[in-house]
Design an enzyme around this catalytic site. Structure first.
Site, short mmCIF file in Angstrom:
data_model
loop_
_atom_site.label_atom_id
_atom_site.label_comp_id
_atom_site.label_asym_id
_atom_site.label_seq_id
_atom_site.Cartn_x
_atom_site.Cartn_y
_atom_site.Cartn_z
N HIS A 94 0.87 -1.10 0.11
CA HIS A 94 0.10 0.06 0.06
C HIS A 94 0.71 1.16 0.17
O HIS A 94 1.78 1.53 0.67
CB HIS A 94 -0.97 0.09 1.26
CG HIS A 94 -1.49 1.35 1.40
ND1 HIS A 94 -2.35 1.87 0.49
CD2 HIS A 94 -1.72 2.08 2.48
CE1 HIS A 94 -3.09 2.82 0.84
NE2 HIS A 94 -2.87 3.21 2.09
N HIS A 114 1.24 5.78 -0.60
CA HIS A 114 0.55 6.75 -0.91
C HIS A 114 1.27 7.71 -1.89
O HIS A 114 1.90 8.85 -1.70
CB HIS A 114 0.48 7.71 0.35
CG HIS A 114 -0.35 6.97 1.51
ND1 HIS A 114 -0.33 7.93 2.64
CD2 HIS A 114 -1.12 6.18 1.58
CE1 HIS A 114 -1.08 7.16 3.48
NE2 HIS A 114 -1.45 5.93 2.74
N GLU A 129 3.91 0.52 -23.83
CA GLU A 129 4.54 -0.79 -23.82
C GLU A 129 4.51 -1.20 -22.63
O GLU A 129 4.68 -2.36 -22.10
CB GLU A 129 6.15 -0.32 -24.13
CG GLU A 129 7.09 -1.57 -24.26
CD GLU A 129 6.68 -2.57 -25.13
OE1 GLU A 129 7.43 -3.61 -24.96
OE2 GLU A 129 6.00 -2.48 -26.10
N HIS A 145 -6.09 9.32 -1.94
CA HIS A 145 -5.50 8.43 -0.64
C HIS A 145 -4.16 7.87 -1.37
O HIS A 145 -3.18 8.07 -1.08
CB HIS A 145 -6.49 7.40 -0.15
CG HIS A 145 -6.02 6.58 0.89
ND1 HIS A 145 -6.73 5.95 1.69
CD2 HIS A 145 -4.87 6.28 1.45
CE1 HIS A 145 -6.12 5.37 2.63
NE2 HIS A 145 -4.71 5.36 2.36
#
EC number: 4.2.1.109
Length: 229
Positions: A115, A117, A139, A195
């Site tokens: 995860h 940001h 590509e 986010h």
């Protein structure tokens, strides 16, 4: 449940004193430093989780990701039960991303989830009021894995990445995250508006390289959307 010992081998369930660079105890801090250098996990944001021997290693929450140490990690089983936690004096808490990590493990049989940001993700979502991003003709699409077909995309295929709306708490994203997984069976990533992004794969290498590929593609997509001055 055990605490991490000095040699990272707190129980006979899992030996964590492996000096291999690919062991999650070593790999997660290393990757967090790389992601920090890329500007993806600054200000304590972001997270990573890796499955290893049917146990889930998770980076702590609310800490400077470039300073994470091997004994800062949490370990839980596939049922979400803590097996190994950092020593109490460290005053660490498990990543708030854990519910989404676990959803990726259970719904997509992922081996690792990242995860970030990313500013590029936030910019792209701002430019796309729709609930998805479509990219064609580049590509680097060949570096993205199509989970439905079980192979990497060809460069003449259309890549579609879902966008879900942000929430106050990470755990509140789970329902819309699951809906996106069902609606977009080919995707290996979900964007969260205002986010960041979640990306996953069968092992740690796959989401890492795909994250790099997505970032490249998003920069080009943003360039194409912004009219020249």
């Amino acid at each position: 449940m055990d605490y991490v010992s000095d040699d990272f081998a707190p129980s006979n369930i899992l030996s964590c004193n492996d000096d291999s660079g690919d062991h999650p105890r070593n790999l997660i801090p290393e990757l967090c430093r790389q992601f920090y250098a890329n500007g993806w996990v600054t200000g304590t944001g972001g997270g990573i989780s890796i499955k290893y021997n049917d146990q889930i290693f998770i980076a702590p929450s609310g800490v400077q990701k470039e300073r994470i140490q091997p004994d800062d990690l949490f370990v839980q089983n596939l049922n979400g039960e803590d097996v190994i936690i950092p020593k109490p004096e460290k005053k660490l808490s498990k990543s708030q991303c854990t519910p989404i990590f676990m959803c990726s493990f259970t719904e997509r049989n992922a081996g690792a989830v990242i995860h970030v940001h990313s500013q590029e993700v936030v910019k792209l979502c701002l430019l796309n009021p729709e609930n998805e991003v479509k990219i064609t003709g580049l590509e680097m699409i060949k570096g993205i894995y199509n989970e439905k077909k079980g192979k990497f995309y060809d460069n003449d295929e259309e890549l579609i990445i879902p966008i879900i709306e942000n929430s106050k708490y990470e755990k509140d994203l789970v329902d819309t995250f699951k809906i996106a997984l069902k609606k977009y069976p080919s995707t290996s990533a979900v964007l969260v508006r205002n986010h960041g992004m979640y990306v996953w794969g069968s092992n740690w290498k796959t989401p890492k390289t795909q994250l790099e590929g997505y970032e490249y593609l998003f920069k080009i997509a943003i360039f194409k959307k912004i009219p020249p001055v």
